[in-house]
Motif scaffolding. Sequence first.
Motif, PDB file in Angstrom:
ATOM      1  N   GLY A 113       0.801  -1.225   0.000  1.00 28.33           N
ATOM      2  CA  GLY A 113       0.000   0.000   0.000  1.00 28.33           C
ATOM      3  C   GLY A 113       0.827   1.264   0.000  1.00 28.33           C
ATOM      4  O   GLY A 113       2.061   1.235  -0.115  1.00 28.33           O
ATOM      5  N   GLU A 150      -1.120   4.406   4.246  1.00 27.35           N
ATOM      6  CA  GLU A 150      -1.725   3.131   4.667  1.00 27.35           C
ATOM      7  C   GLU A 150      -0.785   2.341   5.566  1.00 27.35           C
ATOM      8  O   GLU A 150      -1.221   1.667   6.504  1.00 27.35           O
ATOM      9  CB  GLU A 150      -2.114   2.323   3.430  1.00 27.35           C
ATOM     10  CG  GLU A 150      -3.282   2.932   2.658  1.00 27.35           C
ATOM     11  CD  GLU A 150      -3.417   2.400   1.242  1.00 27.35           C
ATOM     12  OE1 GLU A 150      -4.411   2.753   0.568  1.00 27.35           O
ATOM     13  OE2 GLU A 150      -2.538   1.639   0.799  1.00 27.35           O
ATOM     14  N   PHE A 158     -13.004   7.656   2.126  1.00 28.18           N
ATOM     15  CA  PHE A 158     -11.932   6.679   2.022  1.00 28.18           C
ATOM     16  C   PHE A 158     -11.183   6.789   0.684  1.00 28.18           C
ATOM     17  O   PHE A 158     -10.574   5.818   0.225  1.00 28.18           O
ATOM     18  CB  PHE A 158     -12.497   5.266   2.173  1.00 28.18           C
ATOM     19  CG  PHE A 158     -13.098   5.022   3.537  1.00 28.18           C
ATOM     20  CD1 PHE A 158     -12.303   4.928   4.655  1.00 28.18           C
ATOM     21  CD2 PHE A 158     -14.473   4.921   3.684  1.00 28.18           C
ATOM     22  CE1 PHE A 158     -12.847   4.713   5.909  1.00 28.18           C
ATOM     23  CE2 PHE A 158     -15.032   4.706   4.932  1.00 28.18           C
ATOM     24  CZ  PHE A 158     -14.222   4.603   6.056  1.00 28.18           C
ATOM     25  N   GLU A 159     -11.245   7.966   0.062  1.00 34.01           N
ATOM     26  CA  GLU A 159     -10.510   8.149  -1.186  1.00 34.01           C
ATOM     27  C   GLU A 159      -9.007   8.248  -0.936  1.00 34.01           C
ATOM     28  O   GLU A 159      -8.200   7.885  -1.784  1.00 34.01           O
ATOM     29  CB  GLU A 159     -11.001   9.413  -1.896  1.00 34.01           C
ATOM     30  CG  GLU A 159     -12.443   9.308  -2.391  1.00 34.01           C
ATOM     31  CD  GLU A 159     -12.875  10.578  -3.112  1.00 34.01           C
ATOM     32  OE1 GLU A 159     -12.029  11.500  -3.233  1.00 34.01           O
ATOM     33  OE2 GLU A 159     -14.035  10.642  -3.562  1.00 34.01           O
ATOM     34  N   ASP A 214      -7.111   3.009   1.040  1.00 34.16           N
ATOM     35  CA  ASP A 214      -7.967   1.847   0.833  1.00 34.16           C
ATOM     36  C   ASP A 214      -8.044   1.040   2.136  1.00 34.16           C
ATOM     37  O   ASP A 214      -7.014   0.538   2.615  1.00 34.16           O
ATOM     38  CB  ASP A 214      -7.391   0.979  -0.284  1.00 34.16           C
ATOM     39  CG  ASP A 214      -8.236  -0.260  -0.565  1.00 34.16           C
ATOM     40  OD1 ASP A 214      -9.336  -0.372   0.012  1.00 34.16           O
ATOM     41  OD2 ASP A 214      -7.779  -1.109  -1.352  1.00 34.16           O
ATOM     42  N   TYR A 262      -9.040  -1.937   2.750  1.00 34.00           N
ATOM     43  CA  TYR A 262      -8.548  -3.306   2.615  1.00 34.00           C
ATOM     44  C   TYR A 262      -7.019  -3.338   2.611  1.00 34.00           C
ATOM     45  O   TYR A 262      -6.408  -4.255   3.179  1.00 34.00           O
ATOM     46  CB  TYR A 262      -9.070  -3.959   1.339  1.00 34.00           C
ATOM     47  CG  TYR A 262      -8.592  -5.384   1.182  1.00 34.00           C
ATOM     48  CD1 TYR A 262      -9.175  -6.419   1.922  1.00 34.00           C
ATOM     49  CD2 TYR A 262      -7.517  -5.696   0.342  1.00 34.00           C
ATOM     50  CE1 TYR A 262      -8.717  -7.727   1.811  1.00 34.00           C
ATOM     51  CE2 TYR A 262      -7.060  -6.998   0.221  1.00 34.00           C
ATOM     52  CZ  TYR A 262      -7.659  -8.004   0.960  1.00 34.00           C
ATOM     53  OH  TYR A 262      -7.192  -9.288   0.858  1.00 34.00           O
ATOM     54  N   SER A 263      -6.382  -2.337   1.996  1.00 34.93           N
ATOM     55  CA  SER A 263      -4.917  -2.281   2.009  1.00 34.93           C
ATOM     56  C   SER A 263      -4.398  -2.093   3.429  1.00 34.93           C
ATOM     57  O   SER A 263      -3.384  -2.684   3.819  1.00 34.93           O
ATOM     58  CB  SER A 263      -4.418  -1.143   1.114  1.00 34.93           C
ATOM     59  OG  SER A 263      -4.711  -1.405  -0.244  1.00 34.93           O
TER      60      SER A 263
END
Length: 442
Positions: A37, A41, A194-195, A198, A200-201
């Motif tokens: 990421g 992140e 959440f732009e 990510d 999930y990352s």
Amino acid sequence: MTELEKTVTLGRGVVLAILMVIGSGLLGLPGLVADVGTVQEVVFGWLLIILAAMPLIQICARLGKKFPCSGGLFHYAREAVGEWGGYAVTALVCGSFILGEPAVALIGGEYLQHLFDLPDFGAHLLAFLIITAMALITVAGVRLVSFFNYAAVAVLLFLIAALTFYNFNFFSSGLAFSIQALGSGLSAILEMNFEAFDPYSVWEISALLFWAFLGWENMSFGIGELQNPEKNVQRVFWLSFVLVIFIYLMLAITSIGADAAGIPLSGASGLVELVKFTPPGNLLIWLMAMVIVANVTCWNFASSRLVYASGKEKVLPAYLGKLSKRGQPMASILSMYTAFVLVLLGTYVFKVPVSSLLMLTNQNFLFLYGFILLSYWKTETGWRRWIYSGLSFLSLSFLVSGFTWKILYSVALTGLGYYGFVRKTRKNRKEEKAASRTHSEL
């Protein structure tokens, strides 16, 4: 001899815990998470995994104080779900060590490969040499393991100081960027935007970083050799945790600054790029390899004690539960060494990446922490039971949430352990019936 001697002092215990945790995680993860990421992140991944680890550390410390024996997790699981839990834990931990220790050795092999002009199999050849050195040091006994670990901790602190001092511009920029990233990230979460990153990352980074915090649960296998466990168990866990967090954050922040500056840190040996800015570079690579050998030796110390305890309890073949004349569990050490060599050969033949070995091992330990949590819930009382159990459940739920089909490996190992328990129970019943029949005939 049938019992291990209490030769681990408070100092040795803290050093052993630090080296069980630090090593491949410190040196391999900065490059591996950089592949997953963005820098922002990565910052959130580190923050979340530190917070998730704290209640788990407290639970391991409390259980270690209640069950100061070499069986460790084996006994915790039996408290949690009954006799079959010991069999399941044995399968899960053996399945984790068999993949995890070769993964650590491969990370060391990748670092050392930068010093030699070797063909493609060079990292695996060097990993084999690391595994062999690990086995020989473990066979030599606790005192040599402790001496080697003290030296490795001193080397580790020197490494961190050198990498931070000579790359202080990366450390300072990384610290500023981390603070800024946390502020903007928290604002984005509050606004449900959440732009910028990510989710999930962030999870994937946290799940990978969980490798950096594996090791304290393995201390449960060495507590049987810890002196004055009533006082020293808690001290070992929390002193080592504070020191480990400090060491991790120093290098993590430096790596974040380097990554933000465009320095490529990808791969299990990504920190080699930082070494290029740090004189004398090649010496530091040798020192990194020494730390990794110490790390994998500590894991081997824990795995040999688990196999020994399981053999003694007849969960594994009985010969594994015997000690040599020198008081060493030689059968378990040599059996695990054979398994490690076979896994190294398999990873080379089938081109299995190190990150896959780490993730499979990580999810196994999530299952193990589930047994630990259940054991703590059953044996603890008062407000601690609710607070630490609740926080640990949230941590485990977060970490396990993103695994997909790979979770089948952990499920299969748990099932294998349960099958071993059922088979042993049936065998014992048949033997009891046969003995009863013989007795009645007499």
